[in-house]
Design an enzyme around this catalytic site. Structure first.
Site, short mmCIF file in Angstrom:
data_model
loop_
_atom_site.label_atom_id
_atom_site.label_comp_id
_atom_site.label_asym_id
_atom_site.label_seq_id
_atom_site.Cartn_x
_atom_site.Cartn_y
_atom_site.Cartn_z
N SER A 7 0.72 -1.26 0.05
CA SER A 7 -0.07 0.01 0.02
C SER A 7 1.03 1.20 -0.15
CB SER A 7 -1.10 0.00 1.30
OG SER A 7 -1.57 1.21 1.32
N ASN A 8 0.21 2.31 -0.35
CA ASN A 8 1.00 3.65 -0.32
C ASN A 8 0.09 4.58 0.37
OD1 ASN A 8 3.64 3.43 -1.68
ND2 ASN A 8 2.37 3.32 -3.60
N HIS A 11 -2.24 6.74 5.95
CA HIS A 11 -2.78 6.46 7.09
C HIS A 11 -2.55 4.93 7.58
CE1 HIS A 11 -5.22 10.17 6.89
NE2 HIS A 11 -5.51 9.87 5.67
N LYS A 12 -2.73 4.16 6.61
CA LYS A 12 -2.50 2.72 6.78
C LYS A 12 -0.99 2.55 7.31
CE LYS A 12 -5.58 0.54 3.80
NZ LYS A 12 -5.81 -0.40 2.55
N ASP A 69 -7.09 -5.54 3.31
CA ASP A 69 -8.23 -5.24 2.64
C ASP A 69 -9.21 -5.06 3.53
OD1 ASP A 69 -9.49 -4.34 0.17
OD2 ASP A 69 -10.64 -6.09 -0.15
N PHE A 150 -10.57 9.06 7.63
CA PHE A 150 -10.82 8.97 6.23
C PHE A 150 -11.69 8.14 5.78
CE2 PHE A 150 -7.69 6.00 7.48
CZ PHE A 150 -7.95 4.86 6.49
N TYR A 152 -15.15 6.32 5.55
CA TYR A 152 -16.64 6.54 6.18
C TYR A 152 -16.68 7.16 7.73
CZ TYR A 152 -18.16 3.86 2.11
OH TYR A 152 -18.22 3.46 0.84
N LYS A 173 -8.08 6.26 17.76
CA LYS A 173 -8.69 5.18 16.78
C LYS A 173 -7.74 3.99 16.49
CE LYS A 173 -9.73 4.84 11.78
NZ LYS A 173 -9.81 5.32 10.52
N ARG A 179 -8.30 -2.40 11.67
CA ARG A 179 -6.85 -2.68 11.17
C ARG A 179 -6.17 -3.02 12.46
NH1 ARG A 179 -6.71 1.41 8.55
NH2 ARG A 179 -7.36 0.20 6.51
#
Length: 193
Positions: A7-8, A11-12, A69, A150, A152, A173, A179
Site C-alpha cells: 500500500s501507499n 494512514h495505513k 483489504d 478518512f 466513512y 482510533k 485494522r
C-alpha cells in the site's frame, strides 16, 4: 527482516508501523521500496484480495509482504458496500461521494448497525502465509461529524463512546480500529512462531 506493505496509503502505513515495528528490521511502503504495481482486486472476499496483494508483492520484492483489504459492512445493506467500499459511488476513493450515497441509501432506515472489517495477510518469500481478521462494530449516523480519519469515519458512530471514529484522535482510533485488531491478531501469531 524487511517488510513491504502492499500500500501507499499514509494512514495505513503509520498504523501498521506503530504496531509491527518491533517485529521487522525495516518496514517500507511500496513507493519507498521502489515498487510500482497495481493488484487487480477481483476477489469475492476481503481475505482473497488481501492474500492476492501480499502474494504479488512478496513475489516481486523477494521480501515479506503485508496487505490488507478492508471496508464497511452495513446490516441494512446486506453487508454492503463490503469489498466495494472504496468505490461504492462508482469512483475509487471519493470519500465524499461514498458518504453521500451511504446516507441516501439509509434515508429513513432505522437499523443502522454496521461494522468495519479488515482482512490482513502476511506472505513470506518462501510462501508461508499468516492471516488475521479484525472488526470494529458501531452504527451509521445521520450526518457527518469530526474531521479526523478518512473514508466513512465521519459517519461511523461508536455508541459506547458517543462519537464517530472521525472524532477520535489518531491514537484513539488506532487503539480500537478494525485494522489494529487484525494487526494485533497477526502479532500474536508472529510471537507464537
Amino acid at each position: 527482516m524487511k517488510l513491504i506493505i502492499a500500500s501507499n496509503n499514509t494512514h495505513k502505513l503509520i498504523e501498521i508501523k506503530a504496531i509491527l515495528g518491533s517485529h521487522f528490521g525495516e518496514i517500507l511502503s511500496m513507493r519507498e521500496a521502489g515498487i510500482e504495481h497495481e493488484t487487480v482486486e477481483d476477489g469475492s472476499t476481503f481475505m482473497e484480495n488481501a492474500l492476492k496483494k501480499a502474494r504479488e508483492i512478496a513475489g516481486i520484492s523477494g521480501c515479506c509482504a503485508l496487505a490488507d483489504d478492508s471496508g464497511l459492512c452495513v446490516d441494512a445493506l446486506n453487508g454492503g458496500p463490503g469489498i466495494f467500499s472504496a468505490r461504492f459511488s462508482g469512483v475509487h476513493g471519493d470519500d465524499e461521494a461514498n458518504n453521500d450515497l451511504l446516507l441516501e441509501k439509509l434515508s429513513g432506515v432505522e437499523d443502522r448497525g454496521a461494522h468495519y472489517t479488515c482482512a490482513m495477510a502476511l506472505v513470506y518469500p518462501d510462501g508461508e502465509e499468516l492471516t488475521a481478521e479484525g472488526y470494529l462494530y458501531g452504527e451509521i449516523g445521520t450526518e457527518r461529524r469530526g474531521s479526523n480519519g478518512f473514508g466513512y469515519d465521519p459517519l461511523f458512530v461508536l455508541p459506547e463512546r458517543g462519537c464517530t471514529t472521525a472524532e477520535l484522535s489518531p491514537e484513539e482510533k488506532n487503539a480500537v480500529s478494525h485494522r489494529a485488531n487484525a494487526l494485533h491478531a497477526l502479532v500474536k501469531q508472529l510471537e507464537e512462531k
